[in-house]
Design an enzyme around this catalytic site. Structure first.
Site, PDB file in Angstrom:
ATOM      1  N   ASP A 387       0.821  -1.207   0.000  1.00  0.00           N
ATOM      2  CA  ASP A 387       0.000   0.000   0.000  1.00  0.00           C
ATOM      3  C   ASP A 387       0.857   1.259   0.000  1.00  0.00           C
ATOM      4  O   ASP A 387       0.652   2.176  -0.792  1.00  0.00           O
ATOM      5  CB  ASP A 387      -0.902  -0.011   1.236  1.00  0.00           C
ATOM      6  CG  ASP A 387      -2.326   0.366   0.909  1.00  0.00           C
ATOM      7  OD1 ASP A 387      -2.638   0.511  -0.281  1.00  0.00           O
ATOM      8  OD2 ASP A 387      -3.130   0.513   1.847  1.00  0.00           O
ATOM      9  N   ASP A 440      -9.158  -2.770   1.580  1.00  0.00           N
ATOM     10  CA  ASP A 440      -9.077  -2.157   2.904  1.00  0.00           C
ATOM     11  C   ASP A 440     -10.103  -2.744   3.864  1.00  0.00           C
ATOM     12  O   ASP A 440     -10.070  -2.455   5.058  1.00  0.00           O
ATOM     13  CB  ASP A 440      -9.284  -0.644   2.789  1.00  0.00           C
ATOM     14  CG  ASP A 440      -8.228   0.006   1.909  1.00  0.00           C
ATOM     15  OD1 ASP A 440      -7.116  -0.538   1.839  1.00  0.00           O
ATOM     16  OD2 ASP A 440      -8.526   1.028   1.266  1.00  0.00           O
TER      17      ASP A 440
END
Length: 537
Positions: A387, A440
Site C-alpha cells: 500500500d 481495505d
C-alpha cells in the site's frame, strides 16, 4: 456434489485471480483531486492557496452544465457564493495563446486563452491590460494544473482572477460560442472539512466485517435440528451434498507472498494498459462475483428458515438438477447486476454497487481464512508495504502515484473501477463520492474473522477475547485514515498504513499481555481441519 481432493485444490487455485483483482482497490480511501504542479518561487504576490472553481455557463440565456477549474497562486480571489459573483460575457483572446495584446475586445469580459508559448503571468498581464475581468487558461490535457509563478518578479500585480480549466471544458465553451452569446460566472465554494458521508461509509465497512465474521454462525445456527442433519447425511451419501460449498481456502505464508506479488503485477498492468475495455473486463468480473455473493447472502437465511425448499428441484439442460428457489434467486441476482451495469453512471448507481460489493466481500471472507497470527502477519505486513509503496514511493519510479492513477481511472474513457464502496458527499458543493477499496476491508477482515473463530473455539467471552477489540481497532484505524485524508487536503491515502497497526498490532499486543501470543502464532484448530475439507493457498 462431492469433489476429490485434487478437484478441490484446482477450484481454490481458480479463485485466486478473483482475489487478486479485488486487491487492486487496496490503497485509496478517496479519489485524489487530480491536480499536478510545478514548484514556483514563494513570493508575497504569488502564494495564494489553490482553490477549486465552479464555472457556470449560459448560452443565449439558457444555463448549461457547470464546469470545474482551479485558481492560480496569483491574482484576485473569487467569492465563495454564486450570488456574490458577476455574470460576464466570454471572449477568446486573439491571438489565442494570449501572449500579446488581443485584437478582440476583452473589456468587462472573461478572457479565454490556451496554455503554452509564454508563462502564466504574461497571459494574466495581457488580459488585465485589455480590461478583462477574469482569465480562463485552457489546459492542453484533462488534468487541472496548479499555475505558479515562473520568475522572481517581486512587482507582480495581477488584480483579476486567473483560473485553469481542462481541455474538455475549453472545447465545450468553444463549441457553445459558435454564433451564440456565452456568459460565464466564476466562484469558489469551500469544501466542508468533514462530510457526513464518511460516517455511513465507516459504518458500511465495519458492518461488513462484523457481518462476515458472524455469517457462518448465522447460517449454520439451525443445523442442530435432527431432521435437517438426516437430510444432510442423505444428500452427502448420494453425492448430491454441498460439500463444495463448505470448502475453505486456507491461506499460507507462501500464498500470502505470492498473492501480493500477483496483485502488484495486476496493478502495473492496469497502470500501463488502462482503457475502457480493461475496466469493462473488471466490471464483468465484479458482476459475476457480485451475483455469486448476493446469491449466497440471500440463500443462507432462506435455507435456515425453510429447510424443505432445496428439495423442490427442476431438471434443466446443461445444469442438471437445480433447486427452484436457488434458480429464482439466481435470476433475481443476475437481473440486479445487469441493471446496475447498464445504469452504472446514474446518480443512484452507488446503491447497487455497494450491495453487490458487500455481498461479494461477505462471501470471500467465508471462502478464505487465516489459520493463525503468523500467516496474518505475513499477509498484512506485505499488504502494508504494498500500500505504502504504490501510493507514496511509486512516483520515484513512475513519476506519479500508480495506485492513485488506477483508482482515479485515468485513460479509462470515463469508466471507473467497481471494486470500491461508495457513498455520495451529500453536503459537499462539489458532489462526488467518498470511497474505500475492497482490499481495505477484506484484508483486516480476514484477521477479524480469525479472531472470532479463535474466541469461539477457545470459549472466550467478548471482553477477554480478541474479536471485539479488533473490531474496535479497525473502526479507529478507519477513523485515522480519514483524519489523514483531510490533513493531506484530500490526496489519496494508503488506508492499510493505519488499519494494519490498529488490527494486527492490537492482536499482537493483546496476545503478549495475556501470554497467548505463541498459541496465536502457531494456532491450528484440529476440529476445523478434521471436519471441513479445505484447500491451501
Amino acid at each position: 456434489m462431492s469433489l476429490p481432493p485434487g478437484s478441490r485444490r484446482r477450484r481454490f487455485a481458480a479463485s485466486l485471480p478473483l482475489l487478486c483483482l479485488l486487491a487492486l482497490s487496496f490503497a485509496v480511501a478517496a479519489a485524489a483531486d487530480g491536480a499536478s504542479q510545478d514548484d514556483g518561487p514563494n513570493l508575497p504576490s504569488c502564494n495564494n492557496p489553490f482553490e477549486l472553481v465552479k464555472v457556470k455557463i449560459w448560452v443565449d440565456g439558457i444555463e448549461g452544465e457547470d464546469l470545474a477549474g482551479l485558481t492560480a497562486s496569483f491574482g484576485a480571489s473569487l467569492p465563495e457564493e454564486a450570488n456574490e459573483s458577476t455574470q460576464l460575457p466570454a471572449v477568446f483572446s486573439n491571438p489565442l495563446n494570449g501572449c500579446s495584446n488581443s485584437s478582440s475586445k476583452l473589456s468587462g469580459s472573461v478572457a479565454l486563452s490556451t496554455r503554452g508559448d509564454c508563462d502564466f503571468e504574461t497571459k494574466a498581464k495581457v488580459a488585465q491590460s485589455g480590461g478583462a475581468s477574469a482569465l480562463l487558461v485552457i489546459n492542453d490535457k484533462e488534468e487541472l494544473y496548479e499555475m505558479v509563478c515562473s520568475g522572481n518578479d517581486t512587482s507582480l500585480n495581477i488584480s483579476i482572477p486567473v483560473v485553469m480549466i481542462p481541455k474538455s471544458a475549453g472545447d465545450a465553451i468553444n463549441k457553445s460560442m459558435e454564433g451564440k452569446r456565452v456568459e460565464l460566472l466564476l466562484y469558489a465554494p469551500t469544501r466542508p472539512v468533514v462530510d457526513f458521508s464518511v460516517i455511513f461509509l465507516w459504518a458500511m465497512a465495519v458492518g461488513t466485517i462484523v457481518t462476515a465474521s458472524l455469517w457462518q454462525e448465522f447460517g449454520t445456527s439451525g443445523h442442530n435440528d435432527e431432521r435437517y442433519n438426516e437430510l444432510l447425511k442423505e444428500s452427502s451419501s448420494t453425492g448430491t451434498g454441498n460439500d463444495d460449498e463448505k470448502e475453505i481456502l486456507d491461506i499460507s505464508a507462501k500464498g500470502a507472498l505470492v498473492f501480493v506479488i500477483t496483485a502488484s503485477t495486476f496493478l502495473v498492468l492496469l497502470y500501463f494498459f488502462m482503457s475502457s475495455w480493461f475496466v469493462w473486463l473488471l466490471i464483468v468480473l465484479f458482476c459475476i462475483g457480485g451475483v455469486q455473493g448476493m446469491h449466497n447472502c440471500i440463500m443462507t437465511p432462506i435455507l435456515r428458515k425453510c429447510r424443505n425448499c432445496p428439495q423442490k428441484t427442476l431438471d434443466l439442460p446443461l445444469f442438471g438438477e437445480v433447486s427452484i428457489v436457488s434458480l429464482v434467486v439466481a435470476l433475481f441476482c443476475l437481473a440486479f447486476a445487469v441493471v446496475w451495469a447498464v445504469d452504472r453512471r446514474a446518480s443512484y448507481s452507488w446503491v447497487g454497487q455497494d450491495v453487490l460489493g458487500i455481498c461479494l466481500m461477505i462471501t470471500v471472507l467465508q471462502l478464505a481464512r487465516l489459520p493463525n497470527i503468523k500467516v496474518a502477519t505475513v499477509l498484512l505486513c506485505c499488504a502494508f508495504v504494498y500500500d505504502i509503496f504504490w501510493v507514496f514511493l511509486s512516483p520515484l519510479i513512475f513519476h506519479q502515484s500508480v495506485m492513485i492513477v488506477v483508482a482515479r481511472g485515468d485513460n479509462s474513457g470515463g469508466e471507473s473501477i467497481p471494486m470500491l464502496l461508495r457513498f455520495p458527499r451529500v453536503f459537499d458543493p462539489w458532489g462526488g463520492y467518498d470511497m474505500i477499496g475492497f482490499g481495505d476491508i477484506l484484508f483486516p477482515g480476514l484477521l477479524v474473522a480469525f479472531a472470532f473463530r479463535y474466541d469461539k473455539e477457545n470459549k472466550k467471552h467478548l471482553a477477554n477475547g480478541y474479536f471485539l477489540w479488533l473490531v474496535i481497532g479497525y473502526g479507529f484505524g478507519l477513523f485515522f485514515t480519514y483524519i489523514g485524508l483531510y490533513l493531506m487536503n484530500g490526496h489519496g491515502q494508503p488506508a492499510l498504513l493505519y488499519l494494519v497497526p490498529c488490527t494486527l498490532g492490537v492482536a499482537i499486543i493483546l496476545g503478549l499481555v495475556r501470554g497467548e501470543l505463541k498459541k496465536l502464532w502457531d494456532y491450528s484448530p484440529e476440529s476445523s481441519s478434521m471436519t471441513n475439507p479445505s484447500g491451501e493457498a
